[in-house]
Design an enzyme around this catalytic site. Structure first.
Site, PDB file in Angstrom:
ATOM      1  N   VAL A   1      34.167   2.806  37.848  1.00 48.95           N
ATOM      2  CA  VAL A   1      34.572   1.459  37.441  1.00 48.95           C
ATOM      3  C   VAL A   1      35.416   0.793  38.528  1.00 48.95           C
ATOM      4  O   VAL A   1      35.981  -0.269  38.314  1.00 48.95           O
ATOM      5  CB  VAL A   1      35.335   1.521  36.097  1.00 48.95           C
ATOM      6  N   ASP A   2      35.496   1.439  39.709  1.00 48.88           N
ATOM      7  CA  ASP A   2      36.215   0.815  40.834  1.00 48.88           C
ATOM      8  C   ASP A   2      35.218   0.016  41.679  1.00 48.88           C
ATOM      9  O   ASP A   2      34.011   0.102  41.459  1.00 48.88           O
ATOM     10  CB  ASP A   2      36.912   1.893  41.684  1.00 48.88           C
TER      11      ASP A   2
ATOM     12  N   HIS B   1      28.799   1.984  34.007  1.00 48.59           N
ATOM     13  CA  HIS B   1      29.906   2.077  33.036  1.00 48.59           C
ATOM     14  C   HIS B   1      30.904   0.940  33.189  1.00 48.59           C
ATOM     15  O   HIS B   1      32.076   1.062  32.808  1.00 48.59           O
ATOM     16  CB  HIS B   1      30.586   3.445  33.154  1.00 48.59           C
TER      17      HIS B   1
ATOM     18  N   CYS C   1      39.871 -17.317  21.627  1.00 47.02           N
ATOM     19  CA  CYS C   1      39.989 -17.041  20.187  1.00 47.02           C
ATOM     20  C   CYS C   1      41.252 -16.255  19.822  1.00 47.02           C
ATOM     21  O   CYS C   1      41.472 -15.959  18.646  1.00 47.02           O
ATOM     22  CB  CYS C   1      38.753 -16.270  19.722  1.00 47.02           C
TER      23      CYS C   1
ATOM     24  N   PRO D   1      31.761  19.557  46.070  1.00 49.30           N
ATOM     25  CA  PRO D   1      32.394  20.824  46.486  1.00 49.30           C
ATOM     26  C   PRO D   1      32.260  21.904  45.415  1.00 49.30           C
ATOM     27  O   PRO D   1      32.352  23.080  45.714  1.00 49.30           O
ATOM     28  CB  PRO D   1      33.853  20.450  46.707  1.00 49.30           C
TER      29      PRO D   1
ATOM     30  N   ALA E   1      32.466  14.588  49.894  1.00 51.58           N
ATOM     31  CA  ALA E   1      31.566  13.462  50.220  1.00 51.58           C
ATOM     32  C   ALA E   1      31.970  12.784  51.522  1.00 51.58           C
ATOM     33  O   ALA E   1      31.096  12.438  52.339  1.00 51.58           O
ATOM     34  CB  ALA E   1      31.586  12.460  49.065  1.00 51.58           C
TER      35      ALA E   1
END
Ligand code: BV8
Ligand code: ZN
Length: 308
Positions: A108-109, A124, A202, A266, A283
């Protein structure tokens, strides 16, 4: 190509050079080296008594909106202060070499985009797209440095405090109520609990723009990801424990469609047994080497001061 090792197998380089359609599927591990806690990493402070899966639910938001909103504001502040790492840059560079490379992330970053990647499919959701929990109206939150540091500082204080308090005997695994009550007293923890803002349309509480457990994925993102996985020649699964569904189905769908599947992690995951190649490493170490080996652009995966 069945093997597990650190250096990049020539067969993989060949497959990448000849690939027309590639999917890069990522999880929290790709952002770990940017200092973003993975889901597996223990939660800290107020949240250390919850597991992420319990907090990332509509129920938790309904019952404890300030604890859940506080958690997402803290994560958003962390991401705003973080920077993409060499894995994000190498993946963005790969996108410039491969005719059709689709990046599908569970994260979500926005670190893929900040590394220059385009058209990233967020299965996500995102920390940067809050919306009204009732009418769905998008909500603009203040990303100013002042806000960011206030969330981080108050959290750090709260963390120190919690650590001090925790040991005064709240039973382990206590549920939110007792925990909240025992701590409500000391108003110092306000920073940790941040009441969600009210919707300007609202008045209902604003919620994070993420997909919570029990909620279905955005249909366009899921269908794009599924199509890409079923059409690709090669799929990289990078930094994911492959335990959350339906996202974890993607490598399986690619395998079923005859694609080559390569895992970068890993640690072992359920995918090890199925992947054609398991590169057991970080990575940010492996992806720049994959890029360099395949497209001999040694420096391209590196940004600014990292480039020789
Ligand atoms: C749904 C957003 C319809 C919020 C997230 C089938 C079987 C079983 C269960 C289910 C099923 N189908 C549905 C379910 C229920 C559930 C589910 O999957 N539960 C799991 C836990 C069993 N799925 C859902 O609820 C989904 N919705 O299905 O809707 C429906 C509804 C109800 C019932 C049926 C159907 C919605 C799921 C999405 C939830 N939202 N995130 C937020 O972020 O707060 S999920 C969230 O957790 C992340 O997005 C990500 O997907 C997941 C965490 O996984 P990873 O990213 O892989 O991270 P993790 O920490 O686990 O692992 C990190 C890995 O990195 C490790 O392997 C580590 O070794 C590695 N690593 C570490 N450092 C490095 C590294 N790798 C490389 N380099 C490094 N340096
Ligand atoms: Zn609203």
């Amino acid at each position: 190509m069945k093997n597990t090792h650190h250096d990049i197998p020539p067969a993989l380089i060949e497959a990448l050079r000849n690939a027309q359609r590639v999917v890069v599927f990522t999880g929290a591990g790709v952002s770990a080296e940017s200092g973003i806690a993975t889901f597996r990493d223990a939660l800290t402070g107020l949240w250390s008594r919850f597991d992420a899966q319990a907090l990332a639910t509509p129920q938790a938001f309904r019952e404890h909106p300030d604890i859940v909103w506080g958690w997402y504001e803290w994560r958003r502040a962390q991401v705003l202060r973080a920077a993409p790492n060499a894995a994000h840059y190498a993946i963005a560079a790969l996108q410039r070499h491969v005719p059709a490379l689709t990046i599908v992330t569970q994260n979500v970053d926005d670190l893929h985009e900040r590394a220059g990647a385009t058209k990233v499919v967020h299965l996500h959701g995102s920390l940067h797209a809050p919306r009204c929990s009732a009418c769905g109206a998008p909500h603009v939150v203040d990303d100013g440095p002042a806000t960011v540091s206030s969330v981080i500082e108050t959290h750090a204080e709260a963390h120190a405090e919690t650590r001090a308090e925790t040991h005064v005997g709240t039973p382990a695994g206590s549920n939110a109520d007792t925990y909240a009550d025992t701590h409500a007293a000391s108003n110092a923890d306000e920073g940790r609990r941040i009441p969600p803002p009210a919707c300007t349309q609202c008045g209902a509480p604003v919620r994070p723009g993420v997909v919570w457990f029990g909620e279905s994925l955005p249909s366009d993102a899921w269908s794009t990801a599924l199509h890409a996985a079923q059409q690709c020649d090669l799929l990289f699964s990078i930094g994911t424990s492959a335990l959350v569904y339906p996202a974890a189905e993607l490598p399986q769908r690619a395998l079923a469609a005859g694609a080559t599947v390569v895992q970068v992690n890993p640690n072992a995951t359920p995918l090890d047994a199925h992947a054609h190649c398991n590169l057991h490493g970080a990575a940010a170490d492996i992806m720049p080497r994959v890029l360099a080996a395949a497209f001999d652009q040694r420096d391209e995966g590196l940004k600014g001061d990292q480039a020789p």
